[in-house]
Design a protein around this motif. Structure first.
Motif, PDB file in Angstrom:
ATOM      1  N   SER A  64       0.800  -1.235   0.000  1.00  0.00           N
ATOM      2  CA  SER A  64       0.000   0.000   0.000  1.00  0.00           C
ATOM      3  C   SER A  64       0.829   1.279   0.000  1.00  0.00           C
ATOM      4  O   SER A  64       0.273   2.368   0.065  1.00  0.00           O
ATOM      5  N   PHE A  87      -4.781   2.235  -7.466  1.00  0.00           N
ATOM      6  CA  PHE A  87      -5.231   3.401  -6.693  1.00  0.00           C
ATOM      7  C   PHE A  87      -5.897   3.002  -5.381  1.00  0.00           C
ATOM      8  O   PHE A  87      -5.588   3.541  -4.325  1.00  0.00           O
ATOM      9  N   TYR A  88      -6.781   2.036  -5.449  1.00  0.00           N
ATOM     10  CA  TYR A  88      -7.564   1.699  -4.259  1.00  0.00           C
ATOM     11  C   TYR A  88      -6.768   0.883  -3.245  1.00  0.00           C
ATOM     12  O   TYR A  88      -7.310   0.476  -2.230  1.00  0.00           O
ATOM     13  N   TYR A  89      -5.489   0.667  -3.531  1.00  0.00           N
ATOM     14  CA  TYR A  89      -4.642  -0.039  -2.571  1.00  0.00           C
ATOM     15  C   TYR A  89      -3.661   0.919  -1.902  1.00  0.00           C
ATOM     16  O   TYR A  89      -2.919   0.517  -1.023  1.00  0.00           O
ATOM     17  N   LEU A  90      -3.640   2.172  -2.334  1.00  0.00           N
ATOM     18  CA  LEU A  90      -2.666   3.119  -1.792  1.00  0.00           C
ATOM     19  C   LEU A  90      -3.130   3.648  -0.446  1.00  0.00           C
ATOM     20  O   LEU A  90      -4.266   4.086  -0.295  1.00  0.00           O
ATOM     21  N   ASP A  91      -2.207   3.598   0.512  1.00  0.00           N
ATOM     22  CA  ASP A  91      -2.538   4.083   1.850  1.00  0.00           C
ATOM     23  C   ASP A  91      -1.687   5.298   2.209  1.00  0.00           C
ATOM     24  O   ASP A  91      -1.731   5.776   3.337  1.00  0.00           O
ATOM     25  N   GLN A 102       2.267   8.890   7.808  1.00  0.00           N
ATOM     26  CA  GLN A 102       1.289   9.789   7.189  1.00  0.00           C
ATOM     27  C   GLN A 102       0.142  10.035   8.146  1.00  0.00           C
ATOM     28  O   GLN A 102      -0.327   9.138   8.796  1.00  0.00           O
TER      29      GLN A 102
END
Lengths: 320, 325
Positions: free
Chosen positions: B254, B281-285, B325
């Motif tokens: 991620s 995209f939907y795996y990026l944290d 983050q």
């Protein structure tokens, strides 16, 4: 539309500033570019110009301390425009924006036009995907210590809710089952896509043959009920489901492509199907929601496989 | 298995392919009896003779054009450009001619050319001997771009490049020429377009090339002591690019950091970032991060060089930021 006045960013390293003085009192008009208020940051006191023209409405009860960048401190209203009731009511809370994000979020929903800059709740793409899989609303989650909602925030929330995460399904992205969100229910779901070409042909021929005899033809829901029953009977470990009324649920929604599934009271398994596509390459998605406490994943998978076989080779029903 | 240096892998690849195929030639400055600027052809003139190791004048345009012509007639020339900086002189022949002839001749001609040389900042070589230009070449259709990071990869990829029927550009980082690694005793090749996962991890993916793979691996060791599990993925070839291995890693961790010694603008990091945003995209944290060499000509001062390029410390800091983050 009310214009939100916020603590501005005056330097790269600046994080907060204190409002020293308003140059306009509540109800006075200000013209864009006029000095509106002054702030004291770590370096200096500085005048801030109005970025809009209108009637000034400083928020009452602002604490006399440094406030983070983006904190709303007042509004500039159009002449005759009323202060939104919830703005006035929530003014003290909203002034400490960021420490009470849920309040801000709900205020923003109630009156989106005054959603202050910085009030937008942030999340990572991965967190949104996971929340959707779990049937959670990421906007309702809180991250300890603040900051964007991350994957870990969602996983922790799911754990605290005593849920077990559904296993990822390779076949297609499922709509989150509301069953998983229900307190105490341990539900998982599987999706699979089946080739419905032969079934479409068979149902059409049956329809024309029966209508010639003025008999009603079984539609897709009735046909699928027979498939479900035969599929459950096809293996030892799911046979009991078909035998006990209420434990095997069957549902067809001919308007949906992929179904959102909810296990009813007493159900161990709910087998459902969506709309059958058109034409020779017709496909249909079958979904299976099951209670982990009553059915193993392996048994659920066998049941769904059997149902797919019965959709793709409808003549197998004759042998069951 | 036996241990060799990366530069030995380059030489062995050329030797083995020259024994295997009499159509393989080498062109370059000082690559004959002198054995090459980096000993890359040491001893080869003795074995294959100066008619197959063609020492050229200092005329990049001349010998590159000659090699492309030779390739068109069916030979398999290897051009040793020494420093990739010198290839700017012949970029038109590579990009405008070698890369396009197969297409523009409607497939009638192929250009089985290997064009290799060193890249990298270090040793105070300064502005004309420190180029890291592979992103530029990976931009153009018709060119294959190989950037090895280990002796095993250097040898296996160069052998494949020599057998390839299209122009293949090989960028060898001289900072790792002495890097040692194991290679099999028997013959092997490595297909182009297959990335290597150099270290498995679960928290963050570092995509790194050439010498930066070593930097990333050392940073991963340091980060492991802090409890951060780093996966290091080396694309090995930029064109073709093994998207699936990179995406699989990003989907697992991620988080992604691209560490590259080339400049950042319009480069490898931007390409990987676009790939991640498009297909993972939907795996990026966390935000996608890049760590590159400062956008300036390379200095002669070793002190300033170290400031410019990504280092182990800089990678560790960048990963910590990604994790917080």
């Amino acid at each position: 539309m009310p214009y939100s006045v916020v603590i501005p960013r005056l330097g790269l390293t600046m994080e907060a500033a204190r409002v020293v003085q308003w140059y306009k009192q509540a109800g006075e008009t200000v013209t864009r570019g006029e000095p509106l208020f002054s702030v004291e940051s770590d370096k200096a006191v500085q005048d801030i110009e109005a970025l809009a023209s209108g009637v000034v409405y400083p928020l009452p009860n602002l604490p006399d301390e440094a406030l983070p960048i983006g904190t709303p401190i007042g509004y500039i209203l159009a002449p005759g425009e009323a202060v939104p009731a919830e703005v006035a009511a929530k003014a003290p809370a909203a002034a400490t924006l960021g420490v009470a994000p849920s309040q801000v979020a709900s205020a923003a929903q109630a009156s989106p036009v005054v959603a202050p800059v910085g009030a937008r709740k942030l999340s990572s793409p991965a967190a949104r995907r996971r929340a959707k899989e779990l049937g959670l609303d990421w906007r309702s989650l809180e991250r300890p210590g603040g900051g964007p909602i991350l994957l870990a925030t969602v996983e922790q929330a799911a754990q605290q809710a005593g849920q077990r995460a559904p296993a990822p399904v390779a076949a297609s992205a499922p709509v989150a089952p509301s069953a998983a969100a229900r307190a105490g229910a341990v539900a998982e779901w599987l999706n699979v896509e089946a080739d419905a070409g032969a079934l479409v042909t068979l149902l059409a021929r049956l329809d024309s043959a029966l209508s010639a005899r003025k008999q009603p033809a079984p539609g897709w829901p009735a046909w699928f009920a027979r498939i479900a029953s035969a599929a459950a009977n096809a293996s030892e470990d799911t046979r009991a489901l078909a035998a006990t009324p209420g434990r095997l649920g069957v549902y067809v929604d001919e308007r949906a492509d992929v179904l959102s599934l909810t296990l009813d009271e007493g159900q161990a398994v709910l087998l459902s199907a969506g709309r059958i596509g058109q034409g020779p390459g017709a496909r249909v998605t079958l979904s299976l929601s099951y209670d982990r406490a009553q059915v193993t994943r392996e048994a659920a998978g066998r049941l769904l496989d059997a149902a797919r076989a019965l959709v793709e080779q409808p003549w197998l029903l004759l042998a069951s | 298995m036996r241990e060799i240096r990366l530069i030995d892998g380059i030489r062995e690849a050329m030797q083995e392919e020259m024994r295997r195929d009499p159509n393989v030639y080498v062109y370059g400055e000082g690559i004959g009896p002198r054995g090459g600027n980096f000993n890359e052809t040491l001893g080869m003139a003795d074995e294959f003779g100066v008619r197959r190791l063609i020492d050229t004048p200092i005329s990049e345009l001349g010998f590159t054009g000659m090699a492309i012509g030779a390739a068109l007639t069916g030979l398999r020339p290897i051009v040793d450009i020494m420093f990739w900086d010198f290839a700017y002189e012949v970029a038109g022949q590579l990009i405008n001619q070698a890369a396009r002839i197969h297409y523009m001749s409607n497939g009638q001609f192929s250009v089985p050319l290997v064009f290799r040389g060193v890249v990298g900042i270090g040793g105070g070589a300064a502005g004309h001997h420190s180029a890291v230009p592979y992103p530029m070449y990976a931009h153009f259709p018709g060119l294959k771009v190989v950037v090895p990071a280990t002796p095993y990869d250097a040898k296996g990829l160069l052998k494949t490049a020599i057998r390839d029927n299209d122009p293949v550009l090989v960028f060898e980082h001289r900072g790792i020429y002495s890097l040692k690694g194991m290679v099999p005793d028997e013959e092997y090749t490595i297909p182009l377009g297959v990335a290597a996962v150099q270290r498995e991890g679960s928290d963050v993916t570092i995509v790194a090339l050439a010498r930066m793979v070593q930097v990333a691996l050392q940073a991963a060791d340091a980060l492991a002591r802090e409890g951060v599990s780093v996966e290091v993925v080396d694309p090995r070839t930029l064109a073709p690019l093994d998207k699936e291995t990179i995406l699989a890693s990003i989907r697992k961790t991620s988080r992604v950091l691209v560490v590259d010694e080339a400049y950042a603008p319009y480069g490898v990091g931007g390409e990987i970032a676009a790939l991640a945003a498009d297909e993972a995209f939907y795996y990026l944290d966390a935000p996608i991060k890049r760590l590159n060499t400062l956008s300036a000509p390379a200095p002669a001062s070793a002190v300033l060089e170290a400031e410019m390029v990504p280092t182990v410390d800089k990678v560790v800091v960048a990963v910590r930021e990604l994790m917080n983050q």
